[in-house]
Design a protein around this motif. Structure first.
Motif, short mmCIF file in Angstrom:
data_model
loop_
_atom_site.label_atom_id
_atom_site.label_comp_id
_atom_site.label_asym_id
_atom_site.label_seq_id
_atom_site.Cartn_x
_atom_site.Cartn_y
_atom_site.Cartn_z
N MET A 75 0.69 -0.73 0.07
CA MET A 75 -0.33 0.14 0.13
C MET A 75 0.80 1.26 0.50
O MET A 75 0.28 2.35 -0.89
N GLY A 76 1.63 1.16 0.68
CA GLY A 76 2.68 2.58 0.66
C GLY A 76 3.28 2.39 -0.21
O GLY A 76 3.68 3.78 -0.56
N THR A 77 4.23 1.28 -1.01
CA THR A 77 4.70 1.86 -2.48
C THR A 77 3.78 2.62 -3.49
O THR A 77 3.98 3.28 -4.53
N ILE A 78 2.32 1.86 -3.47
CA ILE A 78 1.29 1.91 -4.70
C ILE A 78 1.38 3.84 -4.15
O ILE A 78 1.27 4.49 -4.38
N GLY A 86 -2.67 9.27 -3.56
CA GLY A 86 -1.12 9.05 -2.71
C GLY A 86 -0.93 9.16 -1.80
O GLY A 86 -0.42 8.69 -1.12
N MET A 87 -1.15 10.14 -1.68
CA MET A 87 -0.61 11.08 0.35
C MET A 87 -2.03 11.00 1.12
O MET A 87 -1.49 10.48 2.65
N GLY A 88 -2.89 10.48 0.80
CA GLY A 88 -4.04 10.21 1.12
C GLY A 88 -3.97 9.10 2.17
O GLY A 88 -4.30 8.32 3.05
N LEU A 89 -3.00 7.74 1.01
CA LEU A 89 -2.78 6.59 1.45
C LEU A 89 -1.89 6.67 2.45
O LEU A 89 -2.50 5.83 4.11
N LYS A 90 -0.58 7.55 2.80
CA LYS A 90 0.02 7.38 3.74
C LYS A 90 -0.50 7.80 5.13
O LYS A 90 -0.38 7.22 6.20
N VAL A 91 -1.83 9.25 4.67
CA VAL A 91 -1.89 9.79 5.92
C VAL A 91 -3.57 8.29 6.34
O VAL A 91 -3.26 8.38 7.33
N ALA A 92 -3.93 7.41 5.11
CA ALA A 92 -4.70 5.98 6.16
C ALA A 92 -5.99 7.36 6.06
O ALA A 92 -6.64 7.18 7.22
N ILE A 93 -6.59 8.06 5.30
CA ILE A 93 -7.92 8.65 5.06
C ILE A 93 -8.96 6.99 4.63
O ILE A 93 -8.74 6.66 4.15
N PHE A 94 -10.42 7.55 5.29
CA PHE A 94 -10.82 6.92 5.78
C PHE A 94 -11.12 5.14 4.24
O PHE A 94 -10.21 3.88 4.95
N HIS A 147 -6.95 3.11 4.55
CA HIS A 147 -6.59 2.63 5.72
C HIS A 147 -6.06 1.15 5.69
O HIS A 147 -5.52 1.31 6.36
N LEU A 148 -6.66 0.56 5.02
CA LEU A 148 -6.09 -0.82 5.23
C LEU A 148 -4.78 -1.40 6.06
O LEU A 148 -5.01 -2.20 6.73
N TRP A 149 -4.25 -0.61 5.36
CA TRP A 149 -2.99 -1.08 6.03
C TRP A 149 -2.89 -0.84 7.79
O TRP A 149 -1.60 -1.24 8.10
N LEU A 150 -3.31 0.26 8.25
CA LEU A 150 -2.70 1.11 8.76
C LEU A 150 -3.25 -0.07 10.65
O LEU A 150 -2.09 -0.27 11.40
N PRO A 151 -4.03 -0.65 10.59
CA PRO A 151 -4.19 -1.18 12.48
C PRO A 151 -3.47 -2.28 12.49
O PRO A 151 -2.86 -2.90 12.87
N ASN A 152 -3.27 -3.25 11.90
CA ASN A 152 -2.60 -4.24 11.36
C ASN A 152 -0.90 -3.95 11.88
O ASN A 152 -0.82 -4.22 12.65
#
Lengths: 490, 508
Positions: free
Chosen positions: B182-185, B232-240, B243-248
């Motif tokens: 996700m971060g790379t995307i 792209g930044m939305g992924l890093k911010v984990a906008i709703f 956000h899938l990468w964040l909890p784990n």
């Protein structure tokens, strides 16, 4: 001995604060700990008396403790209504602390240190509320009061207590953050200040239906005033040990609610503004409904504390009604009722606790014939009940009288009818306990024949407050004069 | 041209502060590897981080009046050379990142010693510093491509750091792998966007970019660039929904890393978003893209409710806090969506307040995990009695998370609600307070578990190392301190918001 007012205010908060610490630190030496708390309670009361002696019923300069943001200040001052509330809470703290000692020890409850620490913290919050000079400061301590009383409601730690405490917290925090905070920020956005000022700070700044909506956000947001339909927390809180119900849910917490309501009515909206805009008419009807509905529910409750809880809901709405009438007499009646109801209701709750300590009974139907065994408790209950009903020569008669005059002044004769019907309902749900206790005998109940009054620490305090109800009848005029400046139009 | 800075032949050390901010940790990281001694790794990391913190404080004090420091890397003038640009907005973020890092490191020393095998500990601190450098670099640079470079430095080291959690729980590996994808995307999207901007303007310097796209707002390339950068930044911010990468990642990373990332990584990403929205694309562009309203508001509100609701359902405290973070991002996004000074101020304040609040909470969880094996609620039953100090700190931070008056969180909520009311958006104001009621529920679930549930049988309580307890309490007390003393936070946030709203003019 004259003290700088600002110093005295701080001291009145520091003393309960110190009691919190001493309770936490001295958890293993109960006698020293409880003695120190008693000392703090007496000292707090003396400090507040000292303020009374120095300041009287004038409004002092605001002193700002610290500025959080421009316009958001932690600031305190003394004005008649707040001083009256502080006197009431600190005075009754002494009585309840003694009673609490007898109750907690007599019942072998656990976690005394935590209990009295939270109790003192609640008093600290009440002092903050009483002397708050603006809505922000008041709100801060209002929330502190909710949080500090939560552990007290959940004290027993069983499922019923946890559930009750959840309802308690859910409704109080839900209304205060969900509605009251919005109202406060709205007020700030409109008026640019949150200071309590004579005549209100909103006059001319909002108009039309907005006034009624803002008032609704406040009226429902001040959940501690238990206006229907946000009253459920009060019966839920009755799972708490009785001293908590007595001081907090007859005096400190609920009175903090109606006190906030009075403050908002007088110093945020302004009585004249409310009267002119007619924004409070709906509140008047809702309060009237609350008064009658809660009384009717109270009649159906067999559990004594639940019945008293609904009675409290009903009586609190008297004060809300006083604000909603938007007349001088209504406000004075509401202010006076804060004191009168506190004295009467704390008596009733302490009597309920006294019965529980002596017999471990909670249901009214089990108390038939008990009056002859516990005469002091039952006579105290009778006096408290008569004061709540509003019969002379007891304090409660004056506040009801003023409210009725207020209703007539505001030309709402129907409200006059509501107040009369409510008094009759009070008779119907409070007096049967006393009547059955004294005049009916219960020969089949062997256990009852054995019971007797518990220790003097348990029956003494309600006897003292019952006596207070009588004294208040003769001093009501002084309190009314004392409160006069808050409605004076200059 | 963006700026004509006079070239000094003889610069004093204080003029080199912007590069020193980055260089100190950047050099210290390989130094740890070269020295290769475990007992020296931590002191070096700590000294580097503390130095960065001091420098960040000096930088903020220089720019808090609204001025701007422009530093040319290697003396090459922008737009050709790389420029570091410090104004209040990013000095504030620098201070937050380096401050959190300096507090997390002492905590990490005790917790890493127990969570990681000795062989992995030296490299851990080197990676930590690299990640730290990356976050600082992203924040301080005034060059769009340089953002990408630093972003990758921090991301790559973050993936490895999260994977270190595998020494306790193997699921850290999949969590890290997920984040890597996700971060790379996200980073790729970002660099595609920057590429489009380069195509349209022929420059990579942010101030220069701002000048040159001013008359190209209609250009499809510029608009596409905007979309790529935001997603792209939305992924890093984990906008709703991103956000899938964040909890784990938060759940399985080592405790110190979770505290650090939760308080800094998403905050830095929000800062980059702000920088691009307001300084590169400028408010004028945003006004021309009315669809932005339709995107920002719904996603902000969705995050506030959906993520907070999901947080209530969690049975693992770390996961609960992770979802709560996603929900809190919603508030920051809402402040941005308002496109007003007070809205941005609320965002900047919340960025800071939520950073310290979450750092405290995750530190507390780390202490529980070390002393009982897990962060599931059933492991935490009755801990209020057995671990009173840790639990009390958790309560304080939890109250700040709710936004109870007298805490830092309260001020964030206050400013945000005020900003919405200022624009007459009272339904949104009601939604904000309604969603904070969800926070009451998930925080109270924790408090009930800690204080009212009976402790599990046979639980051995170890002593909590002071090195963990002190940072935890510093953070918890900061939650209260910044609820009353707002001199620094408020003036920094206001000046940052003013600078951002002025668009490229605010960069001069």
């Amino acid at each position: 001995m004259a003290m700088e007012t600002s110093f005295a205010i701080l001291l009145s908060m520091l003393l309960p604060g110190a009691a919190v610490l001493s309770n936490m630190l001295l958890r293993n030496s109960p006698d020293l700990r409880d003695g120190l708390t008693l000392g703090a309670a007496i000292a707090t009361f003396m400090v507040v008396l000292n303020i009374l002696a120095n300041v009287g019923n004038t409004t002092t300069e605001t002193f700002t403790f610290l500025t959080v943001m421009p316009g958001l200040e932690l600031a305190f001052n003394v004005e008649p209504l707040g001083l009256m509330f502080a006197l009431l809470a600190s005075g009754l703290w002494i009585v309840t602390h003694l009673y609490g000692l007898g109750y907690m020890r007599g019942n072998n409850e656990d976690n005394h240190a935590r209990f009295f620490a939270c109790f003192s913290f609640a008093i600290f919050s009440v002092m903050g509320i009483a002397f708050a000079a603006n809505m922000f400061t008041l709100f801060l301590f209002y929330e502190a009061l909710t949080l500090s009383t939560y552990p007290l409601v959940a004290h027993k730690g069983n499922m019923a207590a946890i559930k009750g405490a959840r309802t308690y917290l859910g409704i109080l925090i839900g209304t205060s953050i969900g509605l009251q905070l919005v109202a406060i920020i709205w007020t700030y956005a409109v008026a640019g200040t949150l200071d309590f000022a004579k005549g209100g700070i909103l006059q001319g700044l909002i108009a039309g239906p907005s006034v009624a909506i803002l008032l609704a956000l406040y009226a429902f947001g001040i959940g501690k005033a238990a206006l229907m339909p946000f009253h459920r927390w009060l019966p839920a809180a009755m799972v708490a040990p009785t001293p908590v119900s007595a001081l907090l849910h007859a005096v400190a917490v609920v009175k903090a609610g109606v006190f906030t309501m009075l403050k908002v009515g007088i110093y945020i909206f302004g009585i004249e503004f409310l009267a002119e805009s007619g924004a409070s008419t709906w509140l008047m009807w809702l309060a009237a409904f609350s008064i009658l509905a809660a009384s009717v529910i109270a009649m159906t409750k067999d559990n004594l504390k639940a019945r008293l809880a609904y009675s409290t809901i009903s009586q609190l709405s008297y004060i809300t009604l006083g604000v909603a009438l938007a007349s001088s007499m209504g406000i004075l009646g509401g202010g006076l009722h804060v004191v009168m109801h506190a004295m009467g209701k704390i008596t009733l709750f302490m009597c309920a606790g006294s019965i529980y300590v002596a017999t471990h009974r909670t249901e009214i139907s089990q108390m038939t014939g008990l009056g002859r065994r516990m005469p002091i408790t039952f006579i105290a209950f009778l006096i408290g009940a008569l004061s709540i009903i509003g019969l002379p020569p007891l304090g409660g008669s004056w506040s009801k009288w003023l409210l009725m005059v207020g209703a007539v002044d505001a030309e709402h004769l129907f409200i006059l009818g509501v107040l009369l019907v409510s008094s009759l309902l009070n008779v119907a749900y409070l007096l049967p306990l006393v009547a059955k206790g004294f005049f009916l005998s219960n020969d089949t109940d062997a256990e009852l024949a054995q019971s007797a009054e518990a220790s003097p620490l348990v029956w003494g305090p309600p006897a003292a407050t019952a006596f207070g109800c009588v004294v208040l009848f003769f001093y009501a005029g002084h309190i009314q004069d004392f409160l006069m400046p808050i409605v004076a139009t200059n | 041209m963006a700026s004509e800075t006079v070239h000094h032949t003889a610069m004093t050390l204080s003029e080199h502060l912007p590069i020193l901010e980055i260089l100190v940790p950047f050099v210290a990281a390989p130094l740890i590897v070269f020295i290769g001694r475990r007992d020296l790794a931590w002191p070096i990391a700590f000294i580097a981080s503390a130095a960065s913190f001091v420098i960040a404080g000096m930088l903020l004090s220089q720019v808090i009046d609204g001025s701007v420091i422009s530093y040319q890397l290697g003396g090459w003038a922008p737009p050709l050379g790389i420029e570091y640009r410090v104004d209040t907005a990013n000095a504030f973020v620098l201070l937050l990142v380096s401050g959190i890092s300096t507090l997390v490191l002492p905590y990490a020393k005790a917790s890493v010693a127990r969570e990681l095998p000795e062989s992995a500990q030296t490299l851990f601190y080197a990676l930590f510093l690299l990640c730290f450098t990356g976050l600082l670099g992203v924040t301080i640079t005034g060059d769009a491509f340089n953002v990408f470079v630093f972003l990758e430095i921090s991301s790559l080291s973050t993936y490895v750091l999260i994977a270190q959690g595998a020494h306790r729980d193997k699921r850290a590996l999949t969590a890290s792998y997920n984040y890597l994808i996700m971060g790379t995307i996200g980073a790729t999207f970002f660099v595609i966007g920057v590429g489009f901007l380069y195509m349209a303007t022929g420059t990579l310097n942010m101030a220069d970019l701002a000048d040159r796209i001013e008359n190209q707002y209609d250009s499809r390339t510029v608009r596409a660039a905007f979309a790529f950068i935001m997603v792209g930044m939305g992924l890093k911010v984990a906008i709703f929904p991103l956000h899938l990468w964040l909890p784990n990642a938060y759940t399985y990373a080592p405790s110190a890393i979770t505290s650090f990332l939760a308080a800094t990584a998403t905050k830095v990403a929000i800062y980059v978003m702000l920088r691009f929205l307001f300084s590169v694309f400028q408010p004028g562009f945003l006004a021309e893209v009315p669809t932005l309203d339709l995107i920002l508001y719904p996603f902000a509100i969705l995050a506030m409710f959906a993520a907070s609701y999901t947080a209530i359902l969690q049975r693992d405290l770390k996961r609960m806090l992770a979802y709560s973070s996603i929900g809190q991002v919603g508030y920051m996004l809402l402040g941005i969506a308002l496109l007003s000074e007070s809205g941005l101020m609320a965002t900047m304040i919340h960025l800071f307040n939520h950073g310290i609040t979450k750092a405290a909470l995750f530190m507390g969880v780390g202490v529980y995990v070390l002393n009982g094996g897990g962060s599931f609620y059933h492991n935490l039953r009755g801990r209020g009695k057995t671990m009173p100090w840790t639990s009390a700190a958790m309560v304080v931070a939890g109250l700040s998370l709710i936004g109870v008056p007298g805490t830092a969180g309260f001020l964030s909520k206050w400013l945000l609600v005020e900003a919405t009311l200022e624009q007459g958006l009272w339904p949104i104001a009601l939604l904000i307070v309604a969603s904070s009621l969800l926070a009451v529920i998930y925080v109270w679930k924790l408090i009930e578990t800690l204080y009212l549930a009976q402790p599990a049988e046979g639980l051995q309580d170890q002593n909590v190392p002071l090195m963990m307890m002190i940072p935890l309490w510093v953070m918890a007390l900061a939650c209260i301190y910044f609820g009353f003393d707002t001199d620094i936070t408020l003036s920094a946030a206001r000046s940052a918001a003013e600078g951002l709203l002025a668009g490229s003019a605010g960069m001069r």
